[in-house]
Design a protein around this motif. Structure first.
Motif, mmCIF file in Angstrom:
data_model
loop_
_atom_site.group_PDB
_atom_site.id
_atom_site.type_symbol
_atom_site.label_atom_id
_atom_site.label_comp_id
_atom_site.label_asym_id
_atom_site.label_seq_id
_atom_site.Cartn_x
_atom_site.Cartn_y
_atom_site.Cartn_z
ATOM 1 N N ASP A 15 -7.268 1.251 38.344
ATOM 2 C CA ASP A 15 -6.435 1.622 37.195
ATOM 3 C C ASP A 15 -7.062 2.790 36.450
ATOM 4 O O ASP A 15 -8.095 2.666 35.804
ATOM 5 C CB ASP A 15 -6.275 0.435 36.241
ATOM 6 C CG ASP A 15 -5.617 -0.764 36.919
ATOM 7 O OD1 ASP A 15 -4.725 -0.548 37.754
ATOM 8 O OD2 ASP A 15 -6.018 -1.909 36.624
ATOM 9 N N GLY A 16 -6.439 3.949 36.546
ATOM 10 C CA GLY A 16 -6.945 5.139 35.881
ATOM 11 C C GLY A 16 -7.774 6.030 36.774
ATOM 12 O O GLY A 16 -8.148 7.133 36.370
ATOM 13 N N VAL A 17 -8.063 5.590 38.006
ATOM 14 C CA VAL A 17 -8.829 6.425 38.936
ATOM 15 C C VAL A 17 -8.038 6.579 40.229
ATOM 16 O O VAL A 17 -7.387 7.598 40.449
ATOM 17 C CB VAL A 17 -10.232 5.843 39.195
ATOM 18 C CG1 VAL A 17 -10.970 6.685 40.242
ATOM 19 C CG2 VAL A 17 -11.034 5.834 37.894
ATOM 20 N N SER A 24 -2.142 3.925 31.916
ATOM 21 C CA SER A 24 -1.129 4.203 30.895
ATOM 22 C C SER A 24 0.068 3.265 31.024
ATOM 23 O O SER A 24 0.602 2.766 30.024
ATOM 24 C CB SER A 24 -0.666 5.654 30.995
ATOM 25 O OG SER A 24 -1.729 6.543 30.746
ATOM 26 N N LEU A 25 0.490 3.016 32.266
ATOM 27 C CA LEU A 25 1.652 2.156 32.475
ATOM 28 C C LEU A 25 1.336 0.699 32.164
ATOM 29 O O LEU A 25 2.168 -0.026 31.596
ATOM 30 C CB LEU A 25 2.159 2.309 33.906
ATOM 31 C CG LEU A 25 2.771 3.677 34.233
ATOM 32 C CD1 LEU A 25 3.177 3.747 35.692
ATOM 33 C CD2 LEU A 25 3.963 3.982 33.333
ATOM 34 N N THR A 45 -2.489 -2.104 20.066
ATOM 35 C CA THR A 45 -2.517 -2.478 21.480
ATOM 36 C C THR A 45 -3.476 -1.580 22.258
ATOM 37 O O THR A 45 -4.208 -2.052 23.133
ATOM 38 C CB THR A 45 -1.110 -2.382 22.089
ATOM 39 O OG1 THR A 45 -0.193 -3.124 21.287
ATOM 40 C CG2 THR A 45 -1.094 -2.948 23.503
ATOM 41 N N VAL A 46 -3.480 -0.300 21.937
ATOM 42 C CA VAL A 46 -4.381 0.643 22.603
ATOM 43 C C VAL A 46 -5.835 0.217 22.407
ATOM 44 O O VAL A 46 -6.627 0.184 23.359
ATOM 45 C CB VAL A 46 -4.172 2.076 22.067
ATOM 46 C CG1 VAL A 46 -5.282 3.002 22.555
ATOM 47 C CG2 VAL A 46 -2.815 2.609 22.498
ATOM 48 N N ALA A 192 -5.353 9.452 30.341
ATOM 49 C CA ALA A 192 -4.613 9.510 29.085
ATOM 50 C C ALA A 192 -4.988 8.416 28.100
ATOM 51 O O ALA A 192 -4.618 8.484 26.929
ATOM 52 C CB ALA A 192 -3.112 9.432 29.378
ATOM 53 N N VAL A 193 -5.713 7.385 28.533
ATOM 54 C CA VAL A 193 -5.964 6.233 27.662
ATOM 55 C C VAL A 193 -7.183 6.445 26.784
ATOM 56 O O VAL A 193 -7.137 6.243 25.571
ATOM 57 C CB VAL A 193 -6.128 4.950 28.503
ATOM 58 C CG1 VAL A 193 -6.587 3.790 27.625
ATOM 59 C CG2 VAL A 193 -4.801 4.602 29.180
ATOM 60 N N PHE A 194 -8.299 6.857 27.369
ATOM 61 C CA PHE A 194 -9.528 7.017 26.605
ATOM 62 C C PHE A 194 -9.602 8.434 26.047
ATOM 63 O O PHE A 194 -9.515 9.417 26.783
ATOM 64 C CB PHE A 194 -10.744 6.715 27.486
ATOM 65 C CG PHE A 194 -10.833 5.264 27.881
ATOM 66 C CD1 PHE A 194 -11.434 4.338 27.051
ATOM 67 C CD2 PHE A 194 -10.283 4.835 29.077
ATOM 68 C CE1 PHE A 194 -11.502 2.996 27.410
ATOM 69 C CE2 PHE A 194 -10.349 3.499 29.460
ATOM 70 C CZ PHE A 194 -10.958 2.578 28.621
ATOM 71 N N SER A 195 -9.785 8.518 24.738
ATOM 72 C CA SER A 195 -9.752 9.804 24.047
ATOM 73 C C SER A 195 -11.112 10.490 24.107
ATOM 74 O O SER A 195 -12.119 9.919 24.529
ATOM 75 C CB SER A 195 -9.371 9.583 22.581
ATOM 76 O OG SER A 195 -10.421 8.894 21.904
ATOM 77 N N ASP A 196 -11.136 11.746 23.632
ATOM 78 C CA ASP A 196 -12.405 12.470 23.549
ATOM 79 C C ASP A 196 -13.392 11.728 22.664
ATOM 80 O O ASP A 196 -14.597 11.690 22.953
ATOM 81 C CB ASP A 196 -12.175 13.879 22.995
ATOM 82 C CG ASP A 196 -11.458 14.792 23.977
ATOM 83 O OD1 ASP A 196 -11.456 14.467 25.189
ATOM 84 O OD2 ASP A 196 -10.907 15.821 23.543
ATOM 85 N N ASP A 197 -12.918 11.143 21.571
ATOM 86 C CA ASP A 197 -13.802 10.387 20.684
ATOM 87 C C ASP A 197 -14.369 9.159 21.384
ATOM 88 O O ASP A 197 -15.538 8.820 21.204
ATOM 89 C CB ASP A 197 -13.049 9.961 19.419
ATOM 90 C CG ASP A 197 -12.790 11.123 18.471
ATOM 91 O OD1 ASP A 197 -13.468 12.161 18.610
ATOM 92 O OD2 ASP A 197 -11.922 10.988 17.599
ATOM 93 N N ASP A 198 -13.537 8.487 22.187
ATOM 94 C CA ASP A 198 -14.021 7.336 22.952
ATOM 95 C C ASP A 198 -15.153 7.738 23.883
ATOM 96 O O ASP A 198 -16.148 7.029 24.037
ATOM 97 C CB ASP A 198 -12.891 6.720 23.790
ATOM 98 C CG ASP A 198 -11.777 6.133 22.960
ATOM 99 O OD1 ASP A 198 -12.049 5.627 21.857
ATOM 100 O OD2 ASP A 198 -10.620 6.181 23.424
ATOM 101 N N VAL A 199 -14.992 8.875 24.518
ATOM 102 C CA VAL A 199 -15.948 9.333 25.520
ATOM 103 C C VAL A 199 -17.229 9.851 24.882
ATOM 104 O O VAL A 199 -18.339 9.598 25.383
ATOM 105 C CB VAL A 199 -15.309 10.419 26.408
ATOM 106 C CG1 VAL A 199 -16.345 11.053 27.329
ATOM 107 C CG2 VAL A 199 -14.153 9.828 27.208
ATOM 108 N N SER A 200 -17.103 10.571 23.772
ATOM 109 C CA SER A 200 -18.265 11.242 23.189
ATOM 110 C C SER A 200 -19.365 10.269 22.799
ATOM 111 O O SER A 200 -20.559 10.603 22.883
ATOM 112 C CB SER A 200 -17.829 12.068 21.970
ATOM 113 O OG SER A 200 -17.333 11.221 20.938
#
Length: 235
Positions: A15-17, A24-25, A45-46, A192-200
């Motif tokens: 999922d996502g890779v 996303s779905l 939910t996100v 699309a699910v994990f944002s730049d802030d999530d990653v940083s």
């Protein structure tokens, strides 16, 4: 820029890779499932989904549904999620270039494994029919992808003493954190699910980032004479 020796085993999340649109779905499907029984904003939910996608899913969903007062609907909604092959008419699909990537890496004698919370009864797993054999799937059962011990146990079961010969490709920074702590090499597949802030916040646990299988293939075939960490220039 440093180049890395090719890993011997690559763990690929689904999922996502392997399926870039699946996360996303599934997020959308979970949101719709919750809102069949109680109102919850998509933003909430996100937040929950980001943990559920990495932690043991049934237990995580049970906590969420119980907290919302809809635990009686848990089993039905889990069954609905497990049977999904499309959401609102959009099918879950393999990422572009997956088949070519798998062929390329196997030709280089790199072992590919599917490291996912799916099991053999999950409908979306059928997308991988003919591409992976049953023995290529890592059975997570109730283990957490956010727990470094999950990776240590996998390496021990495989008789692997050098975790640096294994690489995890995942879209979840939490999963990559755990793998890095266990000594594996890590690549984030951006989605699309994990944002730049999530990653940083997890930058020190992520060796490289890619946005496609073409880019991942190029990264893994870039070899040097000496082992080194994957380039972090994309962070």
């Amino acid at each position: 820029m440093d180049r890395a020796a090719s890993p011997q085993t690559v763990l690929l999340d689904f999922d996502g890779v392997l399926s870039l649109n699946a996360s996303s779905l599934l997020l959308l499907a979970l949101h719709e499932g919750i809102n069949r029984h109680t109102e919850l904003p998509i933003e909430a939910t996100v937040t929950q989904f980001k943990a559920i996608s990495t932690f043991p899913q049934r237990e995580s969903l049970r906590v969420l549904f119980a907290g919302l007062g809809i635990e009686q609907h848990l089993n039905a909604e889990i069954d609905a999620l497990r049977s999904l092959t499309a959401v609102r008419g959009t099918p879950l699909t393999l990422g572009e270039g997956v088949v070519a990537f798998c062929a390329q890496q196997r030709a280089r004698d790199v072992r590919l494994r599917v490291f996912s919370t799916m099991d053999r009864t999950t409908a979306r797993r059928s997308l991988l029919d003919g591409l992976f054999r049953p023995e290529d799937y890592v059975a997570l059962d109730h283990a957490s992808k956010a727990d470094p011990d999950t990776y240590a146990a996998l390496l021990a079961a495989e008789g692997e003493r050098d975790p640096g010969k294994w690489l995890l490709v995942d879209d979840s920074p939490l999963a990559l954190r755990a793998a890095k702590i266990a000594g594996l090499r890590t690549v984030l597949m951006r989605g699309a699910v994990f944002s730049d802030d999530d990653v940083s916040a997890f930058g020190s646990f992520i060796d490289a980032q890619v946005t496609s299988f073409a880019e991942l293939g190029s990264l893994l075939t870039a070899e040097d004479d000496r082992p080194a960490a994957l380039p972090a220039s994309r962070l």
